[in-house]
Design a protein around this motif. Sequence first.
Motif, PDB file in Angstrom:
ATOM      1  N   THR A 182       0.770  -1.219   0.083  1.00 25.14           N
ATOM      2  CA  THR A 182      -0.070   0.047  -0.039  1.00 25.14           C
ATOM      3  C   THR A 182       0.803   1.287   0.156  1.00 25.14           C
ATOM      4  N   SER A 183       0.188   2.182  -0.653  1.00 28.95           N
ATOM      5  CA  SER A 183       1.090   3.579  -0.814  1.00 28.95           C
ATOM      6  C   SER A 183       0.298   4.784  -0.218  1.00 28.95           C
ATOM      7  N   SER A 184       0.920   5.782   0.343  1.00 27.29           N
ATOM      8  CA  SER A 184       0.431   6.906   0.881  1.00 27.29           C
ATOM      9  C   SER A 184       0.021   7.842  -0.418  1.00 27.29           C
ATOM     10  N   SER A 185       0.375   7.608  -1.247  1.00 26.55           N
ATOM     11  CA  SER A 185      -0.145   8.266  -2.648  1.00 26.55           C
ATOM     12  C   SER A 185      -0.367   7.678  -3.750  1.00 26.55           C
ATOM     13  N   ILE A 186      -0.765   7.964  -4.700  1.00 26.77           N
ATOM     14  CA  ILE A 186      -1.045   7.177  -5.920  1.00 26.77           C
ATOM     15  C   ILE A 186      -0.092   6.960  -6.783  1.00 26.77           C
ATOM     16  N   PHE A 187      -0.076   5.931  -7.544  1.00 24.81           N
ATOM     17  CA  PHE A 187       1.042   5.656  -8.633  1.00 24.81           C
ATOM     18  C   PHE A 187       0.374   5.196 -10.162  1.00 24.81           C
ATOM     19  N   ASN A 188       1.064   5.472 -11.225  1.00 25.95           N
ATOM     20  CA  ASN A 188       0.365   5.140 -12.469  1.00 25.95           C
ATOM     21  C   ASN A 188       0.845   3.711 -12.881  1.00 25.95           C
ATOM     22  N   THR A 189       1.835   3.170 -12.247  1.00 21.30           N
ATOM     23  CA  THR A 189       2.474   1.671 -12.408  1.00 21.30           C
ATOM     24  C   THR A 189       2.766   1.339 -11.276  1.00 21.30           C
ATOM     25  N   TRP A 190       2.419  -0.149 -11.535  1.00 26.77           N
ATOM     26  CA  TRP A 190       2.985  -1.153 -10.141  1.00 26.77           C
ATOM     27  C   TRP A 190       3.531  -2.227 -10.739  1.00 26.77           C
ATOM     28  N   LEU A 191       4.816  -2.360 -10.008  1.00 26.79           N
ATOM     29  CA  LEU A 191       5.612  -3.536 -10.515  1.00 26.79           C
ATOM     30  C   LEU A 191       5.893  -4.664  -9.386  1.00 26.79           C
ATOM     31  N   TRP A 192       6.127  -5.950  -9.620  1.00 27.33           N
ATOM     32  CA  TRP A 192       6.472  -6.695  -8.748  1.00 27.33           C
ATOM     33  C   TRP A 192       7.852  -7.490  -9.120  1.00 27.33           C
ATOM     34  N   TYR A 193       8.747  -7.391  -8.127  1.00 31.78           N
ATOM     35  CA  TYR A 193      10.026  -7.720  -8.790  1.00 31.78           C
ATOM     36  C   TYR A 193      10.491  -9.043  -7.739  1.00 31.78           C
ATOM     37  N   LYS A 194      11.441  -9.969  -8.192  1.00 25.24           N
ATOM     38  CA  LYS A 194      11.858 -10.934  -7.170  1.00 25.24           C
ATOM     39  C   LYS A 194      13.459 -10.984  -7.262  1.00 25.24           C
ATOM     40  N   GLN A 195      14.138 -11.010  -5.931  1.00 26.10           N
ATOM     41  CA  GLN A 195      15.527 -11.033  -5.940  1.00 26.10           C
ATOM     42  C   GLN A 195      16.046 -12.391  -5.350  1.00 26.10           C
ATOM     43  N   TYR A 226      -0.268  -1.484 -15.295  1.00 25.73           N
ATOM     44  CA  TYR A 226      -0.191   0.136 -15.994  1.00 25.73           C
ATOM     45  C   TYR A 226      -1.751   0.535 -15.920  1.00 25.73           C
ATOM     46  N   LYS A 227      -2.582   0.025 -15.567  1.00 25.58           N
ATOM     47  CA  LYS A 227      -4.105   0.397 -15.175  1.00 25.58           C
ATOM     48  C   LYS A 227      -4.746   0.057 -14.024  1.00 25.58           C
ATOM     49  N   ALA A 228      -5.224   0.917 -13.442  1.00 27.94           N
ATOM     50  CA  ALA A 228      -6.271   0.793 -12.207  1.00 27.94           C
ATOM     51  C   ALA A 228      -7.099  -0.306 -12.416  1.00 27.94           C
ATOM     52  N   GLY A 229      -7.217  -1.385 -11.503  1.00 29.20           N
ATOM     53  CA  GLY A 229      -8.135  -2.277 -11.588  1.00 29.20           C
ATOM     54  C   GLY A 229      -7.404  -3.592 -12.457  1.00 29.20           C
ATOM     55  N   GLU A 230      -6.552  -3.434 -13.149  1.00 28.16           N
ATOM     56  CA  GLU A 230      -5.834  -4.378 -13.914  1.00 28.16           C
ATOM     57  C   GLU A 230      -5.389  -5.506 -13.183  1.00 28.16           C
ATOM     58  N   GLY A 235      -4.571  -2.017  -7.526  1.00 33.58           N
ATOM     59  CA  GLY A 235      -5.830  -1.469  -6.893  1.00 33.58           C
ATOM     60  C   GLY A 235      -6.579  -0.422  -7.620  1.00 33.58           C
ATOM     61  N   ILE A 236      -7.737  -0.482  -7.570  1.00 38.58           N
ATOM     62  CA  ILE A 236      -8.893   0.567  -8.026  1.00 38.58           C
ATOM     63  C   ILE A 236      -8.276   2.070  -7.481  1.00 38.58           C
ATOM     64  N   THR A 237      -8.114   1.989  -6.349  1.00 36.42           N
ATOM     65  CA  THR A 237      -7.700   3.451  -5.699  1.00 36.42           C
ATOM     66  C   THR A 237      -6.465   4.007  -6.240  1.00 36.42           C
ATOM     67  N   ARG A 238      -5.565   3.095  -6.890  1.00 33.20           N
ATOM     68  CA  ARG A 238      -4.228   3.371  -7.612  1.00 33.20           C
ATOM     69  C   ARG A 238      -3.077   3.614  -6.120  1.00 33.20           C
ATOM     70  N   LYS A 239      -3.307   3.043  -5.069  1.00 31.05           N
ATOM     71  CA  LYS A 239      -2.522   3.163  -3.759  1.00 31.05           C
ATOM     72  C   LYS A 239      -2.213   1.721  -3.197  1.00 31.05           C
ATOM     73  N   ASP A 240      -2.573   0.634  -4.006  1.00 34.67           N
ATOM     74  CA  ASP A 240      -2.184  -0.670  -3.611  1.00 34.67           C
ATOM     75  C   ASP A 240      -2.256  -1.673  -4.649  1.00 34.67           C
ATOM     76  N   SER A 241      -1.680  -2.686  -4.336  1.00 35.77           N
ATOM     77  CA  SER A 241      -1.313  -3.727  -5.357  1.00 35.77           C
ATOM     78  C   SER A 241      -1.056  -5.010  -4.405  1.00 35.77           C
ATOM     79  N   PHE A 242      -1.586  -6.206  -5.033  1.00 38.98           N
ATOM     80  CA  PHE A 242      -1.177  -7.629  -4.434  1.00 38.98           C
ATOM     81  C   PHE A 242      -0.608  -8.417  -5.364  1.00 38.98           C
ATOM     82  N   LEU A 243       0.292  -9.377  -4.783  1.00 39.24           N
ATOM     83  CA  LEU A 243       0.674 -10.445  -5.802  1.00 39.24           C
ATOM     84  C   LEU A 243       0.477 -11.846  -5.017  1.00 39.24           C
ATOM     85  N   ASN A 244      -0.257 -12.794  -5.918  1.00 38.25           N
ATOM     86  CA  ASN A 244      -0.477 -14.047  -5.371  1.00 38.25           C
ATOM     87  C   ASN A 244       0.450 -14.987  -5.992  1.00 38.25           C
TER      88      ASN A 244
END
Lengths: 112, 110
Positions: free
Chosen positions: B24-37, B50-54, B66-75
């Motif tokens: 989760t983020s305190s502000s909005i993003f236009n892109t969310w990415l998930w990385y593995k190290q 690249y799109k809210a709700g995607e 996430g729809i609010t552009r402030k969160d993302s999840f990875l399963n």
Amino acid sequence: DTAVSQTPKYLVTQMGNDKSIKCEQNLGHDTMYWYKQDSKKFLKIMFSYNNKELIINETVPNRFSPKSPDKAHLNLHINSLELGDSAVYFCASSRNGVYGYTFGSGTRLTVV
Amino acid sequence: GQQLNQSPQSMFIQEGEDVSMNCTSSSIFNTWLWYKQDPGEGPVLLIALYKAGELTSNGRLTAQFGITRKDSFLNISASIPSDVGIYFCAGQLNDYKLSFGAGTTVTVRA
């Protein structure tokens, strides 16, 4: 054919020394970055260059100076190394600053 | 810079389990990415959003912007031993800068 290559992989040096880390990418990207990963694995951006121009310069001590001789290369020079500089430094590149970054495999710097 | 809160900080997996992590983020993003190290390597991009709700999948991985552009999840479904590593979320607004979460360390349960 490594996409983003950094040298050296490991660097052990004494406090007060000056050292450089080199980075090259063969992806044709126009933007390159330096990130620092601390002992807690947190990744923090240091610098970014787009077409050889500095576009991001976070709060980094003046002892750190990046240089980009061309779009495919971004080097990092560190003067007067301190114990707190010990970390893993990652170079990365991207196209137009979007579509995700491609990272190098890192340079582990240990200052003793 | 933007603050990203990633949870959990660490998790144990058993082969075959489904696991989930979020950011989760305190502000909005236009892109969310998930990385593995993996140990001794740099982060590798898993999924880009690249799109809210995607909702996007990559093999056994599924991520949502996430729809609010402030969160993302990875399963991760049906986890396997090579899924161990550190997973990072990252967000980007309009500039060239990616802000990273603190990472989720995934370990195999003994």
